[in-house]
Design a protein around this motif. Structure first.
Motif, short mmCIF file in Angstrom:
data_model
loop_
_atom_site.label_atom_id
_atom_site.label_comp_id
_atom_site.label_asym_id
_atom_site.label_seq_id
_atom_site.Cartn_x
_atom_site.Cartn_y
_atom_site.Cartn_z
N LEU A 212 0.82 -1.20 0.00
CA LEU A 212 0.00 0.00 0.00
C LEU A 212 0.86 1.26 0.00
CD1 LEU A 212 -2.97 -0.82 2.40
CD2 LEU A 212 -3.11 -0.19 -0.01
N TYR A 213 2.01 1.21 0.68
CA TYR A 213 2.91 2.36 0.68
C TYR A 213 3.37 2.65 -0.75
CZ TYR A 213 6.86 5.41 1.75
OH TYR A 213 7.73 6.46 1.79
N VAL A 214 3.80 1.63 -1.45
CA VAL A 214 4.26 1.81 -2.83
C VAL A 214 3.12 2.31 -3.72
CG1 VAL A 214 5.20 0.63 -4.85
CG2 VAL A 214 6.08 0.08 -2.58
N LYS A 215 1.94 1.77 -3.53
CA LYS A 215 0.79 2.19 -4.33
C LYS A 215 0.46 3.66 -4.08
CE LYS A 215 -4.05 1.04 -5.31
NZ LYS A 215 -3.89 0.73 -6.74
N ASP A 216 0.42 4.06 -2.80
CA ASP A 216 0.15 5.46 -2.46
C ASP A 216 1.21 6.38 -3.05
OD1 ASP A 216 -2.07 4.64 -1.09
OD2 ASP A 216 -1.15 4.80 0.90
N HIS A 217 2.48 5.93 -3.00
CA HIS A 217 3.58 6.73 -3.53
C HIS A 217 3.40 6.93 -5.04
CE1 HIS A 217 7.75 7.42 -4.99
NE2 HIS A 217 7.81 8.16 -3.90
N ARG A 218 3.08 5.88 -5.75
CA ARG A 218 2.86 5.98 -7.20
C ARG A 218 1.68 6.89 -7.52
NH1 ARG A 218 3.90 0.42 -10.57
NH2 ARG A 218 5.96 -0.08 -9.74
N ASN A 219 0.62 6.76 -6.73
CA ASN A 219 -0.56 7.59 -6.97
C ASN A 219 -0.25 9.07 -6.76
OD1 ASN A 219 -2.25 5.49 -7.69
ND2 ASN A 219 -3.01 5.16 -5.61
N LEU A 220 0.55 9.39 -5.74
CA LEU A 220 0.92 10.78 -5.50
C LEU A 220 1.77 11.33 -6.64
CD1 LEU A 220 1.76 10.96 -1.68
CD2 LEU A 220 0.04 12.28 -2.91
N ILE A 221 2.75 10.55 -7.08
CA ILE A 221 3.59 10.97 -8.20
C ILE A 221 2.73 11.23 -9.44
CG2 ILE A 221 5.33 10.18 -9.85
CD1 ILE A 221 6.63 10.99 -7.32
N ARG A 222 1.84 10.29 -9.72
CA ARG A 222 0.97 10.42 -10.90
C ARG A 222 0.04 11.63 -10.76
NH1 ARG A 222 -1.16 5.74 -10.51
NH2 ARG A 222 0.43 4.65 -11.70
N TYR A 223 -0.43 11.88 -9.54
CA TYR A 223 -1.34 13.00 -9.30
C TYR A 223 -0.66 14.35 -9.58
CZ TYR A 223 -3.94 16.49 -6.64
OH TYR A 223 -4.60 17.64 -6.26
N PHE A 224 0.51 14.55 -8.98
CA PHE A 224 1.19 15.83 -9.17
C PHE A 224 1.60 16.04 -10.63
CE2 PHE A 224 2.27 15.33 -4.52
CZ PHE A 224 1.44 16.36 -4.11
N LYS A 225 2.00 14.97 -11.31
CA LYS A 225 2.37 15.09 -12.72
C LYS A 225 1.17 15.44 -13.59
CE LYS A 225 5.29 12.39 -14.71
NZ LYS A 225 5.98 11.19 -15.24
N SER A 226 0.05 14.77 -13.37
CA SER A 226 -1.12 15.00 -14.22
C SER A 226 -1.73 16.39 -13.99
CB SER A 226 -2.17 13.92 -13.98
OG SER A 226 -2.60 13.90 -12.63
N VAL A 227 -1.80 16.82 -12.72
CA VAL A 227 -2.33 18.16 -12.43
C VAL A 227 -1.41 19.23 -13.01
CG1 VAL A 227 -2.92 19.81 -10.63
CG2 VAL A 227 -3.59 17.43 -10.39
N GLY A 228 -0.09 19.04 -12.84
CA GLY A 228 0.87 20.00 -13.39
C GLY A 228 0.79 20.09 -14.89
N SER A 229 0.65 18.95 -15.57
CA SER A 229 0.54 18.94 -17.03
C SER A 229 -0.72 19.66 -17.48
CB SER A 229 0.53 17.51 -17.56
OG SER A 229 1.75 16.86 -17.26
N PHE A 230 -1.82 19.48 -16.74
CA PHE A 230 -3.07 20.14 -17.10
C PHE A 230 -2.95 21.65 -16.95
CE2 PHE A 230 -7.23 21.89 -16.16
CZ PHE A 230 -8.04 21.29 -17.11
N ILE A 231 -2.35 22.11 -15.85
CA ILE A 231 -2.23 23.55 -15.60
C ILE A 231 -1.31 24.21 -16.62
CG2 ILE A 231 -1.45 25.30 -13.94
CD1 ILE A 231 -4.03 23.91 -13.14
N SER A 232 -0.22 23.55 -16.96
CA SER A 232 0.80 24.16 -17.83
C SER A 232 0.47 24.05 -19.31
CB SER A 232 2.16 23.52 -17.57
OG SER A 232 2.13 22.14 -17.89
#
Length: 243
Positions: A212-232
């Motif tokens: 679950l730690y690894v899954k949460d870590h991947r989800n956070l990485i994916r979240y920040f990348k996708s939101v940043g890509s959308f904003i920029s």
């Protein structure tokens, strides 16, 4: 007569000039307002992107836990880290056992449990959905369990339709059975023995917690990348219409 015509023409010309000046002034004001709004929007986007990047870098530097293998004979379901399906599976005689896992904070409303009071229940208590399938049956036997580092407890037992291979456990579509704590003690003990015989016990905790730690870590990485890509992402330029 010519004088009156000349005077009228001059007046009309003056009115036209004043109207043109007002239109030009309105256009200049609108252009300035649009430019100011664009500037404010750009500043907000820049500040947000900086914050997202900082969090992305912070999460990227997090040290993952040591690799833990699931207890034998369970195996990890391929691709489970990137979806909400079963995490572990095994066969027992002719049965197929599937294990789904969630955190306490995912089950209970109101945010992360123990965030302010120092309680670690959200980390040290996991919820297991254990599905026992038999090939000749359309339903599966479903256990909802609480898993701790040193114990496992059953919350409910029900019959449910077989879930599709790529999906999460579906909810009960029929009578869900009595409250587990209201069952006779002998029945409860027998149900505990039933899942323990199939390897469902506290030995699963170290692997599932790390997973679950690894899954949460991947989800956070994916979240920040996708939101940043959308904003920029830049707006597509409109093609100038041909007259």
């Amino acid at each position: 007569m010519w004088r009156r015509a000349a005077t009228a023409a001059a007046a009309a010309s003056g009115a036209l000039s004043r109207r043109s000046w007002r239109l030009a002034q309105c256009r200049a004001f609108s252009s300035a307002a649009a430019g100011k709004a664009a500037s404010v929007s750009s500043a907000v986007n820049s500040m947000l992107l900086r914050s997202l990047k900082e969090h992305y870098l912070e999460v990227s530097k997090m040290t993952p836990p040591p690799k833990v293998n699931p207890p034998s004979p369970f195996t990890v379901v391929k691709g489970s880290i990137d979806n909400d399906g079963p995490v572990l599976t095994r066969t027992y005689n002719d049965e197929e056992i599937s294990i789904y896992v969630t955190r306490l904070a995912t089950i209970l409303p109101g945010g992360v449990v123990g965030e302010d009071d120092g309680n670690d229940d959200d980390i040290n208590q996991l919820f297991l959905h254990v599905s026992v399938l038999k090939p000749q049956h359309n339903d599966s036997l479903h256990f909802l369990c609480g898993l701790y580092p040193d114990a496992l407890g059953i919350h409910s037992v029900s019959m449910r339709p077989k879930a599709e291979a790529s999906g999460f456990v579906v909810g009960p579509s029929k009578y869900n059975g009595p409250v587990f704590e209201e069952l006779d003690q002998k029945v409860r003990d027998a149900l505990h023995g039933y899942i323990e015989e199939r390897g469902i016990n506290e030995n699963l905790f170290p692997f599932l917690q790390a997973w679950l730690y690894v899954k949460d870590h991947r989800n956070l990485i994916r979240y920040f990348k996708s939101v940043g890509s959308f904003i920029s992402e830049e707006k597509p330029r409109k093609e100038s219409s041909q007259s």
